[in-house]
Every structure is written in structure tokens, then in C-alpha cells.
Design an enzyme around this catalytic site. Structure first.
Site, PDB file in Angstrom:
ATOM      1  N   HIS A   1      -7.657  -5.162  -0.952  1.00 35.19           N
ATOM      2  CA  HIS A   1      -6.137  -4.926  -0.220  1.00 35.19           C
ATOM      3  C   HIS A   1      -6.014  -5.090   0.684  1.00 35.19           C
ATOM      4  O   HIS A   1      -4.537  -5.795   1.112  1.00 35.19           O
ATOM      5  CB  HIS A   1      -6.319  -3.373   0.291  1.00 35.19           C
TER       6      HIS A   1
ATOM      7  N   SER B   1       0.500  -1.113  -0.780  1.00 32.07           N
ATOM      8  CA  SER B   1      -0.328  -0.273   0.086  1.00 32.07           C
ATOM      9  C   SER B   1       1.015   1.441  -0.002  1.00 32.07           C
ATOM     10  O   SER B   1       1.741   1.839  -1.295  1.00 32.07           O
ATOM     11  CB  SER B   1      -0.962  -0.037   1.044  1.00 32.07           C
TER      12      SER B   1
END
Ligand SMILES: *[C@@H]1O[C@H](CO)[C@@H](O)[C@H](O)[C@H]1NC(C)=O
Length: 393
Positions: free
Chosen positions: A359, A160
């Protein structure tokens, strides 16, 4: 009544009595050796790095070991790499393969809330965003590892924000491209105009009005309560899982629910509001640009009214930067990832075969070794068997 109050007091006391775990504890609990190191950045921030120097499953072999740097995401810390089981988690698997594993922490988080001269209570301490984490924290961590190990370059794994910072670093300090062997960006965030998460858009509007300050920091008592609540089957499935979905991507069947209490127990780890504001600017502008201070200050700092784009053509590493992305990533749209892959001189995309992959599945999924980590390890090992001589080993 008195009994209830007494009961509550005993409950709070027992929650408080448990010593908080840190990254070193998680690693030790999984029967791996661990060292803690301290790195001072060029601009004075004091960062904590944790190291898994070798694996108990593979007695140290003689000679230098290739090193790998892990960089966590926004609101996260080095904890996020090591709460997973050692049979599935990349840091442990790479240690088993003979790599020297280093997990760093960005300025301002639980482990790196320290500066040589500034107090975390000072406003000035928090005047940074992921730009500085890229050009200072990442470069300092790399240089520290190289000086400790005698290696000439490191492998890199980022999740991320750990991808944003990597691309920002390579474009602003292109000489660091020489210090990187293979690189692996999981759930990568750079261009953000197609940001899927509604929650993040709401947060963005809220944060864009805030001054530079600490936010989403770690409160140990709250973490303990979260951890306890998410241990129960009902709350775990009804509430905790849905909160995880908000940050990850809805409906993923991959998330390892056994990890849920542990995840709840380590989130969040502290950031500066400016990190979120900078992301908000990217969502609004559709560019991958430096921080926007407003026209007047921009003129002073950048000599232009709007901030310049990151010079992505400069972000070159000899091996392709490997991007791992997915269709159900709440923080990163497929089109945005493909835009950054195309803008970089040497990058390669790996779109996850599961369209429901989220994610946080990149670090917390069931069977993570089989679904993802084996492929990453193959790229590490292929590189080391082919090129290691050329990188000074
Ligand atoms: C889920 O996590 C637990 C705890 O770390 C682990 O023991 C288990 O093997 C994991 N399950 C899968 C399918 O990866």
C-alpha cells in the site's frame, strides 16, 4: 543520577530545538519553488494547499500550464508526497514535465485544522468523515485551482483515502466529472468487505464505539523521537519497518528504507474518528454506502433506515479513471478494487506486476519512477498532446 537527568534534559531540549519541517520546507529543501494557498470550503473549513508552480529543471514556458491536484490518504498530509527524492516523486517529476502541481490537505489534519466559526476544540468541528472531504474539500480545491490558473479542468492523483473521496465526489457531484482530465488512484479503497489487514479490523471494532472526535493527530515531539529512533539501523529494520508493513503489506522489498526516518517523522497527521468509523461500516456491510447514523437518524437524513449506496453509475469522467492496485496491499484487496472498477462507468485497472508491492510502495518505493510514475506521466502527456484544446487550454 544528576548527570543522567541532565543528559536527558539536554537530549529533549535538542530534539525540541529543531524547528518542525512543513510541506513547503520539504519542497524547498529539494530545490523546487513553493507557494502556500488557503481554500475555504462551502461549509467553512479552512484548508492549506501547497503549490509547486514550476520546475527549476525546466524554465517556465509561456502560456497556461496544465494543473494537477494531489490528494493524500487517511492519517496523512501533503508531506507524504514530497519527502521522496525529486528524481522519484511524482509531484516533482510532473513539475519537470511542465505541470502546475497542487497538493491539498483534508479538513482536520495538521495543515487544515481550522474553520471560519468552529474551534477544533468543539465537538461539532469533528462531525465529518471522508464523505465531506470528497464533496467539499475536493470540490473546493478543484475550483480554487481552476480560478487561480484559468484552466477548465485538472488532472487528479489520489492515494488510499484520496481515492475513496474522489469516487464519492464524482458520484454525489457528477458535474465535477467535467472538471477532471485524467485521474490516477493509487492503493484505492472503496469496497472493503475483503479488507486484508487484521490490524484495521481490530482498530475498526475499537473505533466504532467511539464518539466523533479528533484522533491519531500530530504530536511534534513524538514525531521527532520516532524520526530519531528510525534513523538507527537496528531499530529501523526491526521495529519501524514492521510498523510500516502493518499499514502497507508484509514483506515488501520495495520500500525505500532511507525514507523510513522521514516517514516516521510525519505520521500521523490527524483525522476524525468518523472517517475510520465510516470505513469500518464498509468492512461490515460490504457496500459502498453513505455514513450510517443509525436507523432513527438515517430516516431523518436519508428517508430510509439504512444509508443509500453511492450512485456509482453517475461517477463519470471522459477519460477512464485509472486504478493502480496490488496483491500485497494491506488496506485494499484485489477483489474489492476490481468490484469498484466494474461498478464505475469508465474505469481501468493497472494491477502491479510485483505481487509483493504494498500500500505504501505506491508513494515510497525504490525506483518509483521506473516502476510506476513513468506510466502515469505517459498518460498525462498523451492526454495533453491529444486533447488539450478540447479542455479549454
Ligand atoms: C531512496 O531514497 C533516497 C532518499 O530520498 C534516495 O536518495 C534514493 O535514490 C532512493 N533509492 C531508490 C533506489 O529509489
Amino acid at each position: 543520577m544528576a548527570k543522567i537527568i541532565l543528559g536527558l534534559l539536554v537530549l529533549v531540549a535538542s530534539i525540541l530545538a529543531v524547528a518542525p519541517m512543513d510541506t513547503a520546507d520539504y519542497i524547498r529543501e529539494r530545490n523546487y519553488p513553493v507557494e502556500k494557498h488557503t481554500v475555504v470550503t462551502q461549509d467553512g473549513y479552512v484548508l492549506a494547499l501547497f503549490r509547486i508552480p514550476y520546475s527549476p529543471r525546466r524554465p517556465s514556458r509561456p502560456g497556461p500550464k496544465p494543473a494537477v491536484l494531489f490528494f493524500h490518504g487517511l492519517m496523512c498530509s501533503s508531506d507524504f508526497w514530497v519527502i521522496i527524492s525529486p528524481e522519484e516523486g511524482l509531484p516533482f517529476l510532473l513539475a519537470d514535465e511542465g505541470y502546475d502541481v497542487w497538493l491539498t490537505n483534508s479538513r482536520g489534519n495538521t495543515y487544515s485544522r481550522k474553520h471560519l466559526t468552529l474551534s477544533p476544540n468543539a465537538k461539532k468541528f469533528w462531525q465529518f468523515d471522508w464523505h465531506e472531504i470528497g464533496i467539499y474539500d475536493t470540490t473546493s480545491s478543484i475550483d480554487y485551482i481552476l480560478s487561480k490558473t484559468g484552466e477548465k479542468a485538472v488532472h487528479y492523483v489520489g492515494h488510499s483515502q484520496g481515492c475513496t473521496t474522489f469516487v464519492a465526489m464524482l458520484s454525489m457531484r457528477p458535474e465535477y466529472g467535467q472538471k477532471v482530465k485524467t485521474s490516477h488512484l493509487l492503493g484505492p479503497v472503496a469496497f472493503m468487505s475483503r479488507m486484508p489487514s487484521k490490524l484495521m479490523r481490530i482498530l475498526k471494532d475499537f473505533y466504532l464505539k467511539m464518539p466523533d472526535m479528533e484522533t491519531l493527530y500530530n504530536v511534534p515531539l513524538i514525531n521527532r523521537i520516532n524520526k530519531m529512533m528510525c534513523s538507527g539501523f537496528l531499530i529501523r529494520n526491526l521495529i519501524c519497518r514492521n510498523i510500516a508493513f502493518m499499514f502497507g503489506g508484509y514483506g515488501s522489498p520495495h520500500l525505500n528504507m532511507t525514507l523510513m526516518p522521514l516517514i516516521a517523522g510525519i505520521a500521523a497527521a490527524g483525522v476524525s474518528t468518523r472517517q475510520i468509523k465510516h470505513y469500518g461500516q464498509l468492512m461490515d456491510s460490504g457496500r459502498f454506502a453513505l455514513y450510517d447514523f443509525g436507523a432513527r437518524l438515517n430516516l431523518k437524513i436519508y428517508r430510509s433506515r439504512s444509508p443509500p449506496d453511492y450512485p456509482l453509475r453517475e461517477a463519470y469522467t471522459q477519460q477512464p479513471i485509472e486504478f493502480y492496485y496490488s496483491d500485497n496491499d494491506a488496506m485494499s484487496a484485489v477483489e474489492d478494487v476490481e468490484q469498484i472498477i466494474n461498478a464505475l462507468p469508465n474505469a481501468r485497472g493497472h494491477r502491479m506486476a510485483y505481487t509483493d508491492w504494498s500500500h505504501i510502495d505506491f508513494i515510497f518505493a525504490n525506483n518509483l519512477k521506473e516502476h510506476l510514475n513513468n506510466d502515469i506521466i505517459d498518460i498525462f502527456n498523451t492526454f495533453e498532446s491529444r486533447y488539450s484544446g478540447a479542455y479549454g487550454n
